[in-house]
Design an enzyme around this catalytic site. Structure first.
Site, PDB file in Angstrom:
ATOM      1  CG  ASP A   2       5.070  -5.810 -28.638  1.00  0.00           C
ATOM      2  OD1 ASP A   2       5.210  -4.938 -27.925  1.00  0.00           O
ATOM      3  OD2 ASP A   2       5.293  -5.647 -29.629  1.00  0.00           O
TER       4      ASP A   2
HETATM    5  C1  GLC Z   1       5.600  -2.875 -31.665  1.00  0.00           C
HETATM    6  C2  GLC Z   1       4.633  -2.321 -30.686  1.00  0.00           C
HETATM    7  C3  GLC Z   1       3.357  -2.951 -30.399  1.00  0.00           C
HETATM    8  C4  GLC Z   1       3.082  -3.075 -32.042  1.00  0.00           C
HETATM    9  C5  GLC Z   1       3.848  -4.017 -32.582  1.00  0.00           C
HETATM   10  C6  GLC Z   1       3.358  -4.574 -34.127  1.00  0.00           C
HETATM   11  O1  GLC Z   1       6.763  -3.087 -31.177  1.00  0.00           O
HETATM   12  O2  GLC Z   1       5.103  -2.422 -29.326  1.00  0.00           O
HETATM   13  O3  GLC Z   1       2.441  -2.088 -29.945  1.00  0.00           O
HETATM   14  O4  GLC Z   1       1.649  -3.475 -32.146  1.00  0.00           O
HETATM   15  O5  GLC Z   1       5.132  -3.812 -32.760  1.00  0.00           O
HETATM   16  O6  GLC Z   1       3.864  -3.371 -34.836  1.00  0.00           O
END
Ligand code: GLC
Length: 742
Positions: A258
Site C-alpha cells: 500500500d
Molecule cells: C491508499 C489506500 C489504497 C489506495 C492507495 C493508492 O492509502 O489504502 O486503497 O489504493 O493508497 O491511492
C-alpha cells in the site's frame, strides 16, 4: 574497406543487442541476465510520473530493454484520475459506479462483471494498466470507515463478488489489485495497528475471501496492507505473501505495498512483496545495499524481478495499446444506472406502500435530498462529470415536488457548504440534518400526498465511524422521522425513508414509525435515478443485505475490540484497539454469531423485499465426485415481475470443532421471473467448501455425517431443507503459519 567497417559495425550491434535484449514474453531470463543491480533494484520500486495525471502510482521503465513505465490508479467505484489537465481543453471524467457494498447487495456475479467491464474500459482508454481494486476486507465491524468499499460480513459472498469484479475489469486486458491483504479491518491507526487474529478466524474469514478472489478471479496483482498481522507487517510477512498466497493458493502475479515507505524494504522484498509503492530512492538504495551485503540473495532479487517482468509484459503499455482518452461514458452511465437498480435493497414496505404512482405530490425532506452521497471519500472517490440528485430524479420520474420545502433545503445546504469551506476549507464535510419546525411539517402534510425522507451518511477512507450521531441517528433525524410519521399518518398519508449511506446504521428504534424503507447505500452518479425507478415500480427491487443490521451496535462481539472513540486514544494514550486490536470474537462475526445465538436483529443477513413473492419447491440434492449439487425451483407467485436471490446455507455436524449454526455456501439469482414463471437453479458445493479449519491439526476438516442443507430467502427465512451425508471425514492439511503466538 567500407565493407569491413560495415561488418564490424554489424557485429558490434549484434553484441550490443545480445547484451541488452528488448523485452519480449520469451526472453525474460536474457533480460534479467543483462540487467545491472541498479536496474533490478529500480524495477522493484515505484517511480513518479505524470503520464496520467491523478494516477496513484507507476512502475519503473528501463528504456534500453524496452521496459515501459506502467500506470496504477484507484479505485473500486470507478477510475480515479484528474478530470482536467493544464493546457488541455479535453476532460477526463470517469463514471461513478455503485460502491462495493451496493454491488455486493445485488448478489449477482454476472451484474458485477457487467459493471466492472465498463470500469475496465475506462481504465484501458485512459491509459492506465492496473486498477487498484477491488477492496475486499471483511466487514468485521460496522464502524470501519472503509466498509463502503468492501463487500460483506461473509467471506463467501465477499470472495465471489471480488472474483467477479476482477474478471470484469481484466476482461479489458488491464489488471486489478485485490486489497488490502490482510486483516485491514479498521482505519484507526491503520499504518501501525497490529491485528491479533486466531489461525481459524484468519483461515475461515479474513483470508477466505481473498483465497476465493485469487483462485476464481486470478488478479494480476495483490496489494498488501499497511497494518501488522500477529506481530509482523503484512507487507513483510513471508508466510502470508509467499507460503500462503503464492505457494498454497498459486497466486502468480505481483504483490505491491500500500502507499507508504516503511523501513523494512528488505524484509518486504524477501517476503515476496515484489513492488514498493509509491516508491522512493531510499528503498532502491536499501535493496542494492542488501544485495551487496548478501541479506537479499541473487535468487530472491531475480525472483522478484522476474515477477515484475511477467507483470509488465501483460500490460497495455508494454503491448503498445493506443488508448483513445475517449471511453464511452454515455454507455457507462447506463451501466451505472442498471448496477444500482439491480442492487438496491427494499427493507420495509408496509401495505404495499411502494411502488408509488408517479403522479403523487411529494414533500422531499433531508439535506441529503439535495446533497446526494454518490460514493465514499478518499482514494475510492471518482471524479465524475455529474451526480444526479434526488430532486431531479423524482421530477424526471414524474413526481411533483413541494417547491417551498425544496428551496428551503437547497438554500440551507448551500449556506452550510459555504460555511464549511470558509471555516474548514473542506467542502466535503457532510451537512448535518436540519430540524424542520413541526408547524411547517403540519402544513406540508396537508399540501402534499406523501413524504420522502432521504437520510444520508458520508463514508470515507482514513477514519472509522462513531456510534453517536453516526451509527445511531442524530436528534434532528430522530425528531424529523417522529414528526413526519405523526403529521402524515394523521392524514392517512405515507412516509418513505431512503437510506443514502455508506455503512450500517441503527434502524430498530425508528423503523416502526415509517411505511417503507429503501436502502440504496451510495449508488453512484446515476443512483438517484435508480431510486426513482424503484419508487415508481419501473424496476422491481431485488437487492439483499450482504451484512446484518443489528438491533444495537453492541450486539456485534467485535464491538468489545473496536476503536470508536478517537479522543480516547489521544487523550489517554490507550493502546487497546489502537496499537493492537485483538479479534477476540474469533469466527463469531455477523450472522455467524447472531444466528447461532438466536439473537434478535433488525434486518438479517441476506434479507431484502421484492414487489412480488416467490415460492421454493422440489429441492433435490445429488452427490457429486467432490461434494454435492442442489437444485431448487423458484416460482413468482405475485402479480409483478421480479428476481429472487436464493441462498444456500449449510449446518455442519459439530465433530471436534464448535461451528456456527449455519454458513452461506452458495447463492444464485434468478432471471427476471414474470408472474407465474418458474426457474430451476442448480448450486454446487465442494467438500472442501464444507470444511472448517482445525488449528490443532493445521488442516481444513470436513467431518463425516449429516449436513443440513437450507435454501433461504435470507439467513432467517428458510424455505426448503434437505440433507447431504458425507460418508467419511476429509482433511486438507495446510502450512501451520501466522499463529498469534508466533
Ligand atoms: C491508499 C489506500 C489504497 C489506495 C492507495 C493508492 O492509502 O489504502 O486503497 O489504493 O493508497 O491511492
Amino acid at each position: 574497406m567500407k565493407k569491413a567497417i560495415l561488418t564490424i559495425a554489424a557485429a558490434i550491434m549484434t553484441i550490443a543487442a545480445m547484451a541488452q535484449p528488448k523485452l519480449t514474453k520469451d526472453n525474460i531470463d536474457d533480460v534479467i541476465n543483462a540487467m545491472t543491480l541498479q536496474e533490478k533494484a529500480s524495477l522493484l520500486v515505484g517511480v513518479r510520473s505524470s503520464l496520467v495525471p491523478g494516477a496513484a502510482g507507476y512502475t519503473c521503465g528501463i528504456d534500453r530493454f524496452g521496459i515501459p513505465v506502467t500506470v496504477l490508479a484507484d479505485g473500486p467505484a470507478g477510475l480515479r484520475i484528474r478530470p482536467t489537465r493544464e493546457g488541455d481543453s479535453k476532460t477526463y471524467y470517469a463514471t461513478g459506479m455503485p460502491i462495493g457494498t451496493l454491488l455486493a447487495s445485488s448478489w449477482d456475479t454476472d451484474l458485477v462483471e457487467t459493471v466492472t467491464k465498463a470500469i475496465g474500459e475506462e481504465v484501458l482508454e485512459y491509459g492506465v494498466d492496473v486498477l487498484l481494486a477491488p477492496g475486499v476486507n471483511l466487514h468485521r465491524n460496522p464502524l470501519c470507515g472503509r466498509n463502503f468499499e468492501y463487500f460483506s460480513e461473509d467471506p463467501l459472498l465477499s470472495g465471489k463478488m471480488a472474483a467477479a469484479y476482477v474478471r470484469g475489469i481484466q476482461s479489458n486486458g488491464v489488471g486489478t489489485s485485490v486489497k488490502h491483504f490482510a486483516t485491514n479491518n479498521q482505519e484507526t491507526n491503520r499504518l501501525e495497528n497490529n491485528s491479533i487474529v486466531s489461525q481459524r478466524a484468519l483461515r475461515e474469514l479474513y483470508l477466505k475471501n481473498f483465497e476465493i478472489a485469487i483462485k476464481e478471479g486470478k488478479p494480476w496483482t495483490v496489494m498488501s496492507s499497511y497494518n501488522k498481522l500477529n506481530g509482523n507487517y503484512t507487507q513483510q510477512d513471508y508466510d502470508l505473501l509467499t507460503t500462503i498466497l503464492k505457494k498454497e493458493w498459486g497466486f502468480d502475479g505481483i504483490v505491491m505495498t500500500d502507499w507508504g515507505n516503511k523501513e523494512g524494504t528488505v524484509k518486504s522484498a524477501k517476503a515476496g512483496n515484489d513492488l514498493m509503492e509509491p516508491g522512493r530512492q531510499n528503498e532502491v538504495d536499501r535493496i542494492i545495499a542488501a544485495v551487496q551485503d548478501g541479506s537479499i540473495s541473487k535468487e530472491e532479487l531475480d525472483r522478484n524481478v522476474r515477477n515484475m517482468l511477467n507483470y509488465i509484459i501483460r500490460t497495455p503499455k508494454f503491448n503498445g495499446y493506443n488508448f483513445t482518452n475517449k471511453p464511452d461514458l454515455a454507455a457507462h452511465a447506463k451501466v451505472a444506472l442498471k448496477g444500482a437498480e439491480e442492487s438496491i435493497v427494499l427493507l420495509k414496505n408496509d401495505n404495499a406502500c411502494l411502488p408509488l404512482k408517479g403522479t403523487e405530490k411529494v414533500a422531499l425532506y433531508g439535506v441529503t435530498s439535495i446533497d446526494f452521497v454518490a460514493g465514499g471519500t478518499g482514494s475510492g472517490e471518482v471524479n465524475k462529470a455529474y451526480v444526479v440528485n434526488m430532486e431531479d430524479a423524482l421530477i424526471k420520474a414524474g413526481f411533483t415536488l413541494d417547491n417551498t420545502l425544496a428551496d428551503f433545503n437547497r438554500t440551507y445546504v448551500n449556506y452550510k457548504k459555504a460555511e464549511n469551506r470558509l471555516n474548514h476549507g473542506w467542502a466535503q464535510a457532510k451537512v448535518k440534518e436540519i430540524a424542520v419546525p413541526l408547524s411547517a411539517i403540519h402544513e406540508q402534510a396537508a399540501a402534499n400526498d406523501m413524504a420522502i425522507y432521504v437520510l444520508g451518511r458520508n463514508a470515507g477512507e482514513g477514519a472509522d465511524r462513531n456510534i453517536n450521531g453516526d451509527f445511531e441517528l442524530t436528534e434532528a433525524e430522530r425528531d424529523l422521522i417522529r414528526d413526519l410519521s405523526v403529521e402524515y399518518h394523521a392524514l392517512g398519508k405515507k412516509v418513505v425513508v431512503v437510506l443514502n449511506i455508506g455503512g450500517v446504521i441503527e434502524t430498530a428504534s425508528w423503523k416502526g414509525l415509517v411505511d417503507a424503507i429503501l436502502l440504496p447505500w451510495s449508488p453512484g452518479q446515476e443512483g438517484a435515478n435508480a431510486i426513482a425507478n424503484i419508487l415508481t415500480g419501473k424496476v422491481s427491487p431485488s437487492g439483499k443485505l450482504p451484512m446484518t443490521f443489528p438491533v444495537k451496535y453492541q450486539d456485534h462481539p467485535s464491538s468489545l475490540n473496536f476503536p470508536y472513540d478517537w479522543n480516547l486514544f489521544h487523550a489517554r494514550g490507550v493502546k487497546k484497539d489502537f496499537e493492537y486490536t485483538k479479534y477476540e470474537e474469533g469466527i463469531w462475526v455477523g450472522y455467524r454469531h447472531l444466528a447461532t445465538r438466536g439473537a434478535e436483529v433488525s434486518y438479517p443477513f441476506g434479507y431484502g423485499l421484492s414487489y412480488t413473492s416467490f415460492e421454493y419447491s422440489t429441492l433435490a440434492i445429488k452427490a457429486t465426485a467432490d461434494g454435492f449439487e442442489a437444485t431448487i425451483a423458484v416460482t413468482n407467485k405475485g402479480s409483478v415481475a421480479g428476481k429472487e436471490v436464493v441462498q444456500l446455507y449449510v449446518s455442519a455436524p459439530e465433530g471436534s470443532l464448535e461451528k456456527p449454526a449455519c454458513e452461506l455456501k452458495a447463492f444464485a439469482k434468478t432471471k427476471e421471473l414474470k408472474p407465474g414463471e418458474s426457474q430451476t437453479l442448480t448450486l454446487k458445493v465442494s467438500n472442501y467448501e464444507l470444511a472448517s479449519f482445525n488449528e490443532a491439526t493445521s488442516a481444513w476438516e470436513a467431518a463425516s455425517g449429516r449436513y443440513s442443507i437450507r435454501f433461504g430467502s435470507s439467513v432467517q427465512d428458510i424455505r426448503a431443507t434437505a440433507e447431504f451425508k458425507l460418508k467419511k471425514a476429509l482433511s486438507w492439511p495446510v502450512n501451520n503459519v501466522l499463529s498469534p503466538e508466533r
